[in-house]
Each structure stands twice: as structure tokens, then as C-alpha cells.
Motif scaffolding. Structure first.
Motif, PDB file in Angstrom:
ATOM      1  N   ARG A   8      20.076 -67.030  53.618  1.00 25.53           N
ATOM      2  CA  ARG A   8      19.023 -67.365  54.563  1.00 25.53           C
ATOM      3  C   ARG A   8      17.866 -66.408  54.323  1.00 25.53           C
ATOM      4  NH1 ARG A   8      17.552 -71.700  57.354  1.00 25.53           N
ATOM      5  NH2 ARG A   8      18.427 -71.603  59.440  1.00 25.53           N
ATOM      6  N   ARG A   9      16.645 -66.936  54.278  1.00 30.13           N
ATOM      7  CA  ARG A   9      15.434 -66.130  54.080  1.00 30.13           C
ATOM      8  C   ARG A   9      14.784 -65.853  55.428  1.00 30.13           C
ATOM      9  NH1 ARG A   9      11.942 -67.640  49.203  1.00 30.13           N
ATOM     10  NH2 ARG A   9      13.483 -66.213  48.336  1.00 30.13           N
ATOM     11  N   VAL A  10      14.408 -64.597  55.626  1.00 30.70           N
ATOM     12  CA  VAL A  10      13.712 -64.156  56.828  1.00 30.70           C
ATOM     13  C   VAL A  10      12.429 -63.472  56.367  1.00 30.70           C
ATOM     14  CG1 VAL A  10      13.826 -62.638  58.833  1.00 30.70           C
ATOM     15  CG2 VAL A  10      15.893 -63.760  58.028  1.00 30.70           C
ATOM     16  N   LYS A  11      11.327 -63.781  57.022  1.00 33.33           N
ATOM     17  CA  LYS A  11      10.053 -63.145  56.689  1.00 33.33           C
ATOM     18  C   LYS A  11       9.588 -62.310  57.879  1.00 33.33           C
ATOM     19  CE  LYS A  11       8.699 -66.839  53.569  1.00 33.33           C
ATOM     20  NZ  LYS A  11       7.694 -67.854  53.236  1.00 33.33           N
ATOM     21  N   PHE A  12       8.995 -61.163  57.555  1.00 35.67           N
ATOM     22  CA  PHE A  12       8.417 -60.331  58.598  1.00 35.67           C
ATOM     23  C   PHE A  12       7.283 -59.515  58.024  1.00 35.67           C
ATOM     24  CE2 PHE A  12      11.949 -57.902  56.845  1.00 35.67           C
ATOM     25  CZ  PHE A  12      11.473 -56.612  56.713  1.00 35.67           C
ATOM     26  N   TYR A  40      -1.045 -45.538  56.706  1.00 34.84           N
ATOM     27  CA  TYR A  40      -0.007 -46.535  56.455  1.00 34.84           C
ATOM     28  C   TYR A  40      -0.546 -47.667  55.580  1.00 34.84           C
ATOM     29  CZ  TYR A  40       2.340 -44.152  60.308  1.00 34.84           C
ATOM     30  OH  TYR A  40       2.911 -43.213  61.125  1.00 34.84           O
ATOM     31  N   HIS A  41       0.330 -48.560  55.217  1.00 31.19           N
ATOM     32  CA  HIS A  41      -0.025 -49.789  54.502  1.00 31.19           C
ATOM     33  C   HIS A  41       0.996 -50.847  54.884  1.00 31.19           C
ATOM     34  CE1 HIS A  41       2.964 -47.962  51.808  1.00 31.19           C
ATOM     35  NE2 HIS A  41       3.204 -49.187  51.367  1.00 31.19           N
ATOM     36  N   GLY A  42       0.620 -52.104  54.751  1.00 28.40           N
ATOM     37  CA  GLY A  42       1.487 -53.166  55.228  1.00 28.40           C
ATOM     38  C   GLY A  42       1.934 -54.125  54.149  1.00 28.40           C
ATOM     39  N   HIS A  43       2.970 -54.874  54.477  1.00 32.32           N
ATOM     40  CA  HIS A  43       3.530 -55.883  53.582  1.00 32.32           C
ATOM     41  C   HIS A  43       3.928 -57.106  54.388  1.00 32.32           C
ATOM     42  CE1 HIS A  43       3.897 -52.971  50.322  1.00 32.32           C
ATOM     43  NE2 HIS A  43       4.467 -52.136  51.179  1.00 32.32           N
ATOM     44  N   ASN A  44       3.917 -58.235  53.720  1.00 36.33           N
ATOM     45  CA  ASN A  44       4.539 -59.453  54.226  1.00 36.33           C
ATOM     46  C   ASN A  44       5.888 -59.533  53.513  1.00 36.33           C
ATOM     47  OD1 ASN A  44       2.339 -60.326  55.865  1.00 36.33           O
ATOM     48  ND2 ASN A  44       1.281 -60.930  53.995  1.00 36.33           N
ATOM     49  N   TYR A  45       6.898 -58.973  54.159  1.00 37.31           N
ATOM     50  CA  TYR A  45       8.223 -58.864  53.555  1.00 37.31           C
ATOM     51  C   TYR A  45       8.930 -60.221  53.511  1.00 37.31           C
ATOM     52  CZ  TYR A  45       8.085 -53.757  54.107  1.00 37.31           C
ATOM     53  OH  TYR A  45       7.775 -52.424  54.027  1.00 37.31           O
ATOM     54  N   VAL A  46       9.710 -60.416  52.462  1.00 38.17           N
ATOM     55  CA  VAL A  46      10.609 -61.552  52.347  1.00 38.17           C
ATOM     56  C   VAL A  46      12.003 -60.967  52.153  1.00 38.17           C
ATOM     57  CG1 VAL A  46      11.244 -63.589  51.007  1.00 38.17           C
ATOM     58  CG2 VAL A  46       8.822 -63.024  51.355  1.00 38.17           C
ATOM     59  N   CYS A  47      12.903 -61.306  53.064  1.00 40.07           N
ATOM     60  CA  CYS A  47      14.250 -60.734  53.063  1.00 40.07           C
ATOM     61  C   CYS A  47      15.260 -61.864  52.948  1.00 40.07           C
ATOM     62  CB  CYS A  47      14.453 -59.948  54.356  1.00 40.07           C
ATOM     63  SG  CYS A  47      16.075 -59.203  54.536  1.00 40.07           S
ATOM     64  N   ASP A  48      16.085 -61.815  51.908  1.00 33.52           N
ATOM     65  CA  ASP A  48      17.151 -62.795  51.712  1.00 33.52           C
ATOM     66  C   ASP A  48      18.487 -62.148  52.041  1.00 33.52           C
ATOM     67  OD1 ASP A  48      15.411 -64.785  50.849  1.00 33.52           O
ATOM     68  OD2 ASP A  48      15.647 -64.283  48.746  1.00 33.52           O
ATOM     69  N   ILE A  49      19.238 -62.793  52.921  1.00 29.63           N
ATOM     70  CA  ILE A  49      20.550 -62.303  53.326  1.00 29.63           C
ATOM     71  C   ILE A  49      21.591 -63.327  52.874  1.00 29.63           C
ATOM     72  CG2 ILE A  49      22.049 -61.687  55.263  1.00 29.63           C
ATOM     73  CD1 ILE A  49      18.353 -61.634  55.820  1.00 29.63           C
TER      74      ILE A  49
END
Length: 140
Positions: A8-12, A40-49
Motif C-alpha cells: 500500500r502506498r501512502v503519501k505525506f 528546514y526543507h520539505g519533501h512530498n514523501y512517497v512511502c510503500d508498506i
């Protein structure tokens, strides 16, 4: 025993910076480069579990998607989305875990694994900051 895997992919979206309080500003800048910036700096993370288990004979599923989504919402989205990781996620506060992709992947793996129903195992978590960089943590 037959097993199957499900990912399952979760984005944050989150911000962070790298900084070791035991080092000088120069040493932090040398090791972490622009990622040590105080702003600081930011990201649009993509996390696959990825989870693994024996499919239920009635549903054909390793885990209920509703249950998986509840766990991922609580352990990933609610914890990290729109947060400054160093300041708003307690395990990463002042000298805690470094908010590297590697540590995020391990942390998420451990949290989701602990929250998952007993017959389902988390086998891998990947965290991508962008299209060019991702880290993975796998269970043994």
C-alpha cells in the motif's frame, strides 16, 4: 503454507533538517550540506508498506484494506503529514532520531509492524523523498 504480499502506498508532505548537536556548524554543513539549513526543507514523501500473510479463504485478502488503511493513517499520515519532523514528531526531537530516509523507513516499519494484526507481517517499507532518492527497511 501459501502466502501473499500486498503493498500500500501512502503519501505525506513534511519538512526536516539534518543537524548533529554534538558537531560544530561547520561540521554539520560539511556532512549534511544544504540539508543542515536552519530553515528546514520539505519533501512530498512517497512511502510503500509491504505486508505478507496467508490470504483469508473467504475474502482472498492478506489483510482487510480498511484495517490496513486505519493503521497507516494513524502510524504514518497522522504522525508525519504537514509536520516539521524534527519539532513535531517526538522520537525525532532534540538529539533523537535523525530524520533520514533510512530512519524514517525503519521507524515506520516498526510502528506499523507493532500495530498490525498478528497473522500479518510487515516485510518492507520504502520512503522516497523524490524521484531520485529512496530508502528501504526490510524485516528479517
Amino acid at each position: 503454507m501459501t502466502h501473499a504480499s500486498l503493498t500500500r502506498r501512502v503519501k505525506f508532505t513534511a519538512r526536516h533538517r539534518f543537524w548533529n548537536a554534538e558537531w560544530s556548524a561547520e561540521e554539520n554543513a560539511e556532512v549534511f550540506g544544504p540539508s543542515a539549513d536552519v530553515n528546514y526543507h520539505g519533501h512530498n514523501y512517497v512511502c510503500d508498506i509491504t505486508v505478507r500473510g496467508k490470504p483469508d479463504h473467504r475474502s482472498g485478502m492478506v489483510v482487510s484494506l480498511a484495517e490496513l488503511d486505519r493503521v497507516l493513517s494513524r502510524e504514518v499520515r497522522d504522525r508525519f503529514d504537514n509536520k516539521t519532523i524534527n519539532d513535531e514528531v517526538s522520537e525525532f526531537f532534540n538529539g533523537g532520531l535523525s530524520p533520514s530516509g533510512e530512519n524514517l523507513a525503519r521507524f515506520i516499519f516498526e510502528r506499523v509492524h507493532a500495530a498490525m494484526v498478528s497473522n500479518v507481517q510487515v516485510t518492507e517499507v520504502t520512503v522516497a523523498e523524490d524521484d531520485t532518492l529512496k530508502a528501504a527497511y526490510r524485516g528479517d
